[in-house]
Design an enzyme around this catalytic site. Structure first.
Site, PDB file in Angstrom:
ATOM      1  N   SER A 179     116.925 -20.376  69.474  1.00 37.82           N
ATOM      2  CA  SER A 179     117.419 -20.736  70.895  1.00 37.82           C
ATOM      3  C   SER A 179     117.809 -19.727  71.748  1.00 37.82           C
ATOM      4  O   SER A 179     117.882 -19.952  72.938  1.00 37.82           O
ATOM      5  CB  SER A 179     118.525 -21.727  70.915  1.00 37.82           C
ATOM      6  N   GLU A 366     101.919 -25.107  86.455  1.00 32.14           N
ATOM      7  CA  GLU A 366     103.518 -25.415  86.536  1.00 32.14           C
ATOM      8  C   GLU A 366     103.623 -26.514  85.457  1.00 32.14           C
ATOM      9  O   GLU A 366     104.518 -27.435  85.714  1.00 32.14           O
ATOM     10  CB  GLU A 366     104.182 -25.825  87.787  1.00 32.14           C
TER      11      GLU A 366
HETATM   12  N1  CAA Z   1     116.856 -27.340  81.801  1.00 34.31           N
HETATM   13  C1  CAA Z   1     117.703 -26.835  81.185  1.00 34.31           C
HETATM   14  N2  CAA Z   1     117.410 -26.556  79.606  1.00 34.31           N
HETATM   15  C2  CAA Z   1     116.404 -27.064  79.005  1.00 34.31           C
HETATM   16  C3  CAA Z   1     115.420 -27.892  79.928  1.00 34.31           C
HETATM   17  C4  CAA Z   1     115.591 -27.837  81.367  1.00 34.31           C
HETATM   18  N3  CAA Z   1     115.039 -28.831  82.111  1.00 34.31           N
HETATM   19  N4  CAA Z   1     114.606 -28.160  79.100  1.00 34.31           N
HETATM   20  C5  CAA Z   1     114.908 -27.850  77.806  1.00 34.31           C
HETATM   21  N5  CAA Z   1     116.040 -27.214  77.994  1.00 34.31           N
HETATM   22  C6  CAA Z   1     116.593 -26.470  76.777  1.00 34.31           C
HETATM   23  C7  CAA Z   1     117.077 -27.323  75.634  1.00 34.31           C
HETATM   24  O1  CAA Z   1     118.286 -28.113  75.941  1.00 34.31           O
HETATM   25  C8  CAA Z   1     117.023 -26.512  74.449  1.00 34.31           C
HETATM   26  O2  CAA Z   1     118.329 -25.803  74.352  1.00 34.31           O
HETATM   27  P1  CAA Z   1     119.107 -25.515  73.113  1.00 34.31           P
HETATM   28  O3  CAA Z   1     118.031 -24.490  72.170  1.00 34.31           O
HETATM   29  O4  CAA Z   1     120.235 -24.536  73.512  1.00 34.31           O
HETATM   30  O5  CAA Z   1     119.309 -26.660  72.528  1.00 34.31           O
HETATM   31  C9  CAA Z   1     115.893 -25.552  74.780  1.00 34.31           C
HETATM   32  O6  CAA Z   1     115.888 -25.541  76.230  1.00 34.31           O
HETATM   33  C10 CAA Z   1     114.687 -25.934  74.068  1.00 34.31           C
HETATM   34  O7  CAA Z   1     114.171 -27.085  74.645  1.00 34.31           O
HETATM   35  P2  CAA Z   1     113.047 -27.962  73.960  1.00 34.31           P
HETATM   36  O8  CAA Z   1     113.384 -28.070  72.385  1.00 34.31           O
HETATM   37  O9  CAA Z   1     112.878 -29.259  74.818  1.00 34.31           O
HETATM   38  O10 CAA Z   1     111.714 -27.160  74.126  1.00 34.31           O
HETATM   39  P3  CAA Z   1     110.391 -27.281  73.601  1.00 34.31           P
HETATM   40  O11 CAA Z   1     109.771 -26.372  72.965  1.00 34.31           O
HETATM   41  O12 CAA Z   1     110.210 -28.564  73.033  1.00 34.31           O
HETATM   42  O13 CAA Z   1     109.404 -27.331  74.948  1.00 34.31           O
HETATM   43  C11 CAA Z   1     108.586 -28.020  77.217  1.00 34.31           C
HETATM   44  C12 CAA Z   1     109.640 -28.284  76.021  1.00 34.31           C
HETATM   45  C13 CAA Z   1     109.045 -29.173  77.984  1.00 34.31           C
HETATM   46  C14 CAA Z   1     107.319 -28.759  76.310  1.00 34.31           C
HETATM   47  C15 CAA Z   1     108.329 -26.707  77.764  1.00 34.31           C
HETATM   48  O14 CAA Z   1     107.951 -26.008  76.705  1.00 34.31           O
HETATM   49  C16 CAA Z   1     107.692 -26.693  78.804  1.00 34.31           C
HETATM   50  O15 CAA Z   1     107.860 -27.158  80.097  1.00 34.31           O
HETATM   51  N6  CAA Z   1     106.209 -26.331  78.882  1.00 34.31           N
HETATM   52  C17 CAA Z   1     105.411 -26.083  80.005  1.00 34.31           C
HETATM   53  C18 CAA Z   1     105.510 -24.660  80.636  1.00 34.31           C
HETATM   54  C19 CAA Z   1     104.940 -24.799  81.781  1.00 34.31           C
HETATM   55  O16 CAA Z   1     105.336 -25.512  82.909  1.00 34.31           O
HETATM   56  N7  CAA Z   1     104.163 -23.368  82.161  1.00 34.31           N
HETATM   57  C20 CAA Z   1     103.706 -23.310  83.446  1.00 34.31           C
HETATM   58  C21 CAA Z   1     103.903 -22.016  83.893  1.00 34.31           C
HETATM   59  S1  CAA Z   1     104.077 -21.566  85.446  1.00 34.31           S
HETATM   60  C22 CAA Z   1     102.395 -21.541  86.242  1.00 34.31           C
HETATM   61  O17 CAA Z   1     101.635 -22.676  85.835  1.00 34.31           O
HETATM   62  C23 CAA Z   1     102.128 -20.162  86.583  1.00 34.31           C
HETATM   63  C24 CAA Z   1     102.114 -20.145  88.089  1.00 34.31           C
HETATM   64  O18 CAA Z   1     102.179 -19.235  88.549  1.00 34.31           O
HETATM   65  C25 CAA Z   1     101.705 -21.425  89.336  1.00 34.31           C
END
Ligand code: CAA
Length: 408
Positions: A179, A366
């Site tokens: 984590s 994003e």
């Molecule tokens: N706020 C704060 N903390 C959060 C959170 C949030 N919104 N979401 C998750 N967390 C925390 C959780 O509480 C957890 O914390 P602990 O380890 O302390 O328990 C930790 O983060 C892990 O959370 P998850 O188990 O939910 O994580 P996951 O591996 O299942 O992933 C996901 C979740 C939502 C799929 C995430 O990986 C995600 O958002 N993926 C998409 C990434 C993305 O959007 N990429 C785009 C990049 S930007 C871009 O596009 C380029 C550009 O330049 C425009």
């Protein structure tokens, strides 16, 4: 959901300035910058002079402190003229948010005022070749070496790469931790070993560069680690995306409105069967559907931005809903706008093909719209605990007949 959505005079003043720049500089240059795949520095300078980069920076760091709703309004106006320039603007917020949500006071004082003045542009380096939706699966490393970190690896899809001066780079600092594996570090342009490699040849948003950023033993002082301690990077990335997604959604609303406006003007001008095609009911239906969807998306975006400003508990869910809904709408509306233009819509001589090409990435970056639906569904499932009062009204499987009465 916020009780009300307040458009402040400052936010509307900034949106009006953005609209003026969009109409006088962005739109006239859009086709040229799209074709040449060139950054629109003239428009960026105008945005800086109008103080629009100050929109999302708090007052104590030289900004307007106008909030996420104002940021959405400014982005929407710019994107109406050129969706690519909309993201060229909004990505500065995306790259700044890790410092805003996780940085120390000294880091905020160091970087945010320069960003607010438009002297420094920003980029966000999270995605990698093998880590897109799975943002936790990063492989770029930052290893401690005395009072420095040494960064090695490659980032993919860095929007604004090359143009930006400040990069928020997400790296693995503790491969043994589940984590607390990831930390964000600021890397400044010109740091030895930091290079922009492949510049992508894109389908749309061609006025903003998207590149690979390479880190070959890049040494940055430990004071560039965002926050007080290592291991907070994943949380900061998620919090950043929660704040930035209303901006992508606003870009989508601007793009949809821009496409609708062009289709509307064309439908009133183009004559077939002796009348403007806007007299034909099938075209009217398309225009009406485009307008309804755009308006629905707009108000969901404003609601999500207002929720962020109010720091409500549903920030992540609302941001994901706005991003997903508005970007799907932008793709639908741009597709129908091409249809209204008919054969001319398919040709690059007309401006509408660009709206269609620009719209697709909105459903991908994003966080893909599949990921948004996961974020929304996870939040809904958590919310089910607050709906326990409905339990008595759903019969247990052991009950023979619902009409026999429910038991609490
Ligand atoms: N706020 C704060 N903390 C959060 C959170 C949030 N919104 N979401 C998750 N967390 C925390 C959780 O509480 C957890 O914390 P602990 O380890 O302390 O328990 C930790 O983060 C892990 O959370 P998850 O188990 O939910 O994580 P996951 O591996 O299942 O992933 C996901 C979740 C939502 C799929 C995430 O990986 C995600 O958002 N993926 C998409 C990434 C993305 O959007 N990429 C785009 C990049 S930007 C871009 O596009 C380029 C550009 O330049 C425009």
């Amino acid at each position: 959901m916020p009780q009300n959505i307040v458009f402040t005079p400052l936010g509307e003043e900034l949106a009006a300035k953005a609209r003026h720049i969009a109409d006088t500089i962005v739109r006239p240059g859009a086709a040229k910058h799209d074709k040449a795949q060139e950054y629109n520095f003239e428009a960026a300078r105008a945005v800086a002079e109008a103080g629009l980069f100050k929109t999302f920076i708090p007052k104590e760091y030289g900004g307007h402190g106008a909030g996420i709703l104002a940021l959405a309004r400014v982005t929407e106006e710019l994107a109406k003229a050129d969706s690519g320039f909309g993201v060229a603007f909004a990505v500065n917020a995306l790259g700044s948010f890790p410092i805003l949500v996780g940085g120390t006071e000294a880091q905020k004082q160091r970087w945010l005022p320069q960003i607010a003045r438009g002297e420094k542009f920003v980029a966000f380096c999270l995605s990698e070749k093998f880590a897109g939706s799975d943002a936790g699966g990063l492989s770029v490393t930052a290893v401690e070496d005395g009072d420095h970190y040494v960064i090695c690896g490659e980032k993919k899809w860095t929007t604004n790469g090359g143009v930006a001066d400040i990069y928020s780079v997400f790296c693995v600092t503790d491969p043994t931790s589940k984590s607390r594996r990831i930390s964000a570090l600021v890397v400044e342009k010109g740091t030895p070993g930091f290079t922009v490699k492949k510049v992508e040849d894109k389908m749309g948003i061609r006025t903003v560069p998207v590149v690979e950023t390479h880190f070959d033993h890049v040494r940055v002082p430990k004071s560039n680690l965002i926050g007080e301690r290592a291991g907070m990077g994943f949380k900061h990335a998620m919090m950043t995306l929660d704040l930035a997604r209303p901006g992508v959604a606003a870009q989508a609303v601007g793009a949809a409105q821009g496409a609708l406006d062009l289709a509307n003007v064309y439908a009133n001008r183009r004559q077939q069967f002796g009348v403007p095609i806007s007299n034909h009911q099938m075209v009217q239906k398309m225009l009406a559907d485009m307008a309804m969807k755009t308006e629905a998306a707009r108000w969901l975006v404003y609601a999500s931005a207002a929720t962020s400003d109010a720091a409500g508990p549903d920030v992540g869910k609302m941001a994901a809903m706005a991003k997903c809904f508005a970007t799907d709408v932008a793709m639908d509306v741009a597709t129908d706008a091409v249809q209204v233009f008919g054969g001319y819509g398919f040709m690059e001589d007309y401006p509408i093909a660009k709206y269609f090409r620009d719209a697709k990435i909105l459903q991908i970056y994003e966080g893909t719209n599949q990921i948004q639906r996961i974020v929304i569904a996870r939040s809904l499932v958590r919310d089910a605990a607050g709906l326990d009062h409905l339990q008595p009204f759903i019969p247990r499987e052991t009950q023979k007949n619902y009409r026999e009465g429910v038991t609490a």
